[in-house]
Design a protein around this motif. Sequence first.
Motif, short mmCIF file in Angstrom:
data_model
loop_
_atom_site.label_atom_id
_atom_site.label_comp_id
_atom_site.label_asym_id
_atom_site.label_seq_id
_atom_site.Cartn_x
_atom_site.Cartn_y
_atom_site.Cartn_z
N ILE A 55 0.89 -1.15 0.00
CA ILE A 55 0.00 0.00 0.00
C ILE A 55 0.93 1.21 0.00
O ILE A 55 1.87 1.27 0.81
CB ILE A 55 -0.88 0.05 1.27
CG1 ILE A 55 -1.50 -1.32 1.60
CG2 ILE A 55 -1.91 1.15 1.17
CD1 ILE A 55 -2.58 -1.76 0.70
N GLU A 70 -3.06 0.31 -3.92
CA GLU A 70 -2.59 -1.04 -3.59
C GLU A 70 -2.11 -1.70 -4.87
O GLU A 70 -2.84 -1.80 -5.85
CB GLU A 70 -3.71 -1.90 -2.97
CG GLU A 70 -3.24 -3.34 -2.76
CD GLU A 70 -4.24 -4.22 -2.00
OE1 GLU A 70 -5.26 -3.69 -1.52
OE2 GLU A 70 -3.99 -5.43 -1.91
N ARG A 180 -4.37 -3.19 -7.91
CA ARG A 180 -5.63 -3.71 -7.43
C ARG A 180 -6.68 -2.61 -7.27
O ARG A 180 -7.84 -2.77 -7.64
CB ARG A 180 -5.42 -4.40 -6.08
CG ARG A 180 -6.70 -5.02 -5.60
CD ARG A 180 -6.53 -6.02 -4.50
NE ARG A 180 -7.83 -6.30 -3.97
CZ ARG A 180 -8.16 -6.22 -2.70
NH1 ARG A 180 -7.25 -5.93 -1.79
NH2 ARG A 180 -9.39 -6.46 -2.30
N ARG A 181 -6.28 -1.47 -6.71
CA ARG A 181 -7.23 -0.38 -6.47
C ARG A 181 -6.46 0.88 -6.13
O ARG A 181 -5.30 0.84 -5.73
CB ARG A 181 -8.17 -0.73 -5.31
CG ARG A 181 -7.43 -1.21 -4.08
CD ARG A 181 -8.37 -1.63 -2.95
NE ARG A 181 -7.60 -2.27 -1.88
CZ ARG A 181 -8.09 -2.56 -0.68
NH1 ARG A 181 -9.35 -2.28 -0.40
NH2 ARG A 181 -7.33 -3.14 0.23
N GLY B 63 4.27 -1.35 4.86
CA GLY B 63 3.45 -1.06 3.68
C GLY B 63 2.27 -1.99 3.47
O GLY B 63 1.81 -2.16 2.34
N LYS B 64 1.75 -2.60 4.55
CA LYS B 64 0.61 -3.50 4.38
C LYS B 64 -0.72 -2.82 4.74
O LYS B 64 -1.79 -3.36 4.48
CB LYS B 64 0.78 -4.77 5.24
CG LYS B 64 2.12 -5.47 5.08
CD LYS B 64 2.31 -6.05 3.69
CE LYS B 64 3.62 -6.83 3.60
NZ LYS B 64 4.15 -6.89 2.23
N GLY B 66 -2.60 1.18 4.81
CA GLY B 66 -2.47 2.59 4.48
C GLY B 66 -3.79 3.32 4.66
O GLY B 66 -4.86 2.72 4.55
N ARG B 184 -9.26 3.26 4.13
CA ARG B 184 -8.19 2.44 4.73
C ARG B 184 -8.00 1.21 3.85
O ARG B 184 -8.96 0.48 3.61
CB ARG B 184 -8.60 2.03 6.14
CG ARG B 184 -7.58 1.16 6.88
CD ARG B 184 -8.18 0.72 8.19
NE ARG B 184 -7.23 0.03 9.04
CZ ARG B 184 -6.96 -1.27 8.99
NH1 ARG B 184 -7.58 -2.03 8.11
NH2 ARG B 184 -6.09 -1.80 9.82
N TYR B 185 -6.79 1.01 3.36
CA TYR B 185 -6.48 -0.17 2.58
C TYR B 185 -5.64 -1.11 3.42
O TYR B 185 -4.69 -0.70 4.06
CB TYR B 185 -5.65 0.18 1.33
CG TYR B 185 -6.42 0.77 0.18
CD1 TYR B 185 -7.79 0.95 0.21
CD2 TYR B 185 -5.74 1.15 -0.98
CE1 TYR B 185 -8.48 1.49 -0.87
CE2 TYR B 185 -6.41 1.69 -2.07
CZ TYR B 185 -7.77 1.87 -2.01
OH TYR B 185 -8.42 2.40 -3.07
N GLN B 186 -6.02 -2.39 3.39
CA GLN B 186 -5.17 -3.41 4.00
C GLN B 186 -4.83 -4.40 2.91
O GLN B 186 -5.72 -4.84 2.15
CB GLN B 186 -5.93 -4.09 5.14
CG GLN B 186 -5.10 -5.14 5.84
CD GLN B 186 -5.51 -5.31 7.30
OE1 GLN B 186 -6.45 -4.68 7.76
NE2 GLN B 186 -4.81 -6.15 8.01
N LEU B 187 -3.57 -4.73 2.78
CA LEU B 187 -3.12 -5.58 1.68
C LEU B 187 -3.96 -6.85 1.56
O LEU B 187 -4.10 -7.60 2.54
CB LEU B 187 -1.65 -5.96 1.89
CG LEU B 187 -0.98 -6.62 0.68
CD1 LEU B 187 -0.70 -5.61 -0.41
CD2 LEU B 187 0.28 -7.33 1.09
N GLY B 188 -4.54 -7.05 0.40
CA GLY B 188 -5.27 -8.28 0.12
C GLY B 188 -6.62 -8.44 0.79
O GLY B 188 -7.19 -9.54 0.77
N SER B 189 -7.12 -7.39 1.41
CA SER B 189 -8.45 -7.55 2.04
C SER B 189 -9.35 -6.36 1.75
O SER B 189 -8.93 -5.39 1.18
CB SER B 189 -8.32 -7.72 3.54
OG SER B 189 -7.93 -6.51 4.14
#
Lengths: 189, 189
Positions: A55, A70, A180-181, B63-64, B66, B184-189
């Motif tokens: 991210i 991401e 991804r986004r 960076g997982k 953000g 809020r971005y969380q890697l892969g979710s």
Amino acid sequence: MVNELRTATGAGLLDCKKALTEADGNIEQATTILRKKLGAKIDKLSSRSAKEGVIESYIHVGGKVGVLIEVNCETDFVARNDDFKAFVQDLCLQIAAASPSYVGREEVPEAELAKERDIAASQVQGKPPAAVQKIVEGKLEKYYSTVCLLDQPFVKIPEKSVKDLLRDQIAKTGENIQVRRFVRYQLGS
Amino acid sequence: MVNELRTATGAGLLDCKKALTEADGNIEQATTILRKKLGAKIDKLSSRSAKEGVIESYIHVGGKVGVLIEVNCETDFVARNDDFKAFVQDLCLQIAAASPSYVGREEVPEAELAKERDIAASQVQGKPPAAVQKIVEGKLEKYYSTVCLLDQPFVKIPEKSVKDLLRDQIAKTGENIQVRRFVRYQLGS
């Protein structure tokens, strides 16, 4: 010459040497050979699962525009690679500067597309149907290159599209990489 | 004592002195007097238009995770103020750590709320209706304090809610301040 080829295509040392031999030392021809070869490789990589990544964010000076993104790759090893990080930062800059609405064409809503098609068609009335269709398709391509991140010309090197940039990264890392986004905030809008 | 009061309430020097006199030097009582006075002032400020502000981001180490946020105030003067910037950074940290879904209660979709109400009601069957309603309302409050940023306990000072923090900023700056949006971005979710 081999180094020039590597920089231009992102191909490996051995592949570059082979392509140069095959092209009798003609660098343009060797580039084409490598691009074709890499294209097939990249297409194959693009179907692999990419669940690692980063991210990243970018805030433009003054704090009136900000971007969150991401980007996925296959391993944490690539995610922590400086070159990959620079690529992700470039994507952030691109989004801040060129303000795309979607990652790729497949994200554009059907209704939006129909609207664009109507507008384009209404602008070319009175021409033969075959010509109209061609012009409309051209205008749609132009629309995609405005609203889709991957179709936009890369702000730092306008001769390349963002998709070219992405494919370069896939070739360099040997991993599938996917945007991804993303989200772009502009103060008050 | 005046300084202590200023730090605690964010009120001006003169107001603090007055409140202390009114409370015969009792600092707790003076705090209550000031809070009431400030409350009315803050409520009034909260209706004013806030179109300036900042976009800010936070990327958690590795960076997982953000966060991107837009916080509005009334003037660019406040937007560029260090204290305001620190407040916005605190909000980013809060969102990264406590993962809220909405800014405030009014953003929670009606369907979500109905679902929460059903769940809560089903957990307290067999009690008198008045007690049930009270328990359900309590559970909804708990729900709000989980999913709404403003209702969450502030991660750095859990005795305060994020809303308290916001009201402190409004009192300090004398401007309306609003959290407009965040992601809020969380890697892969």
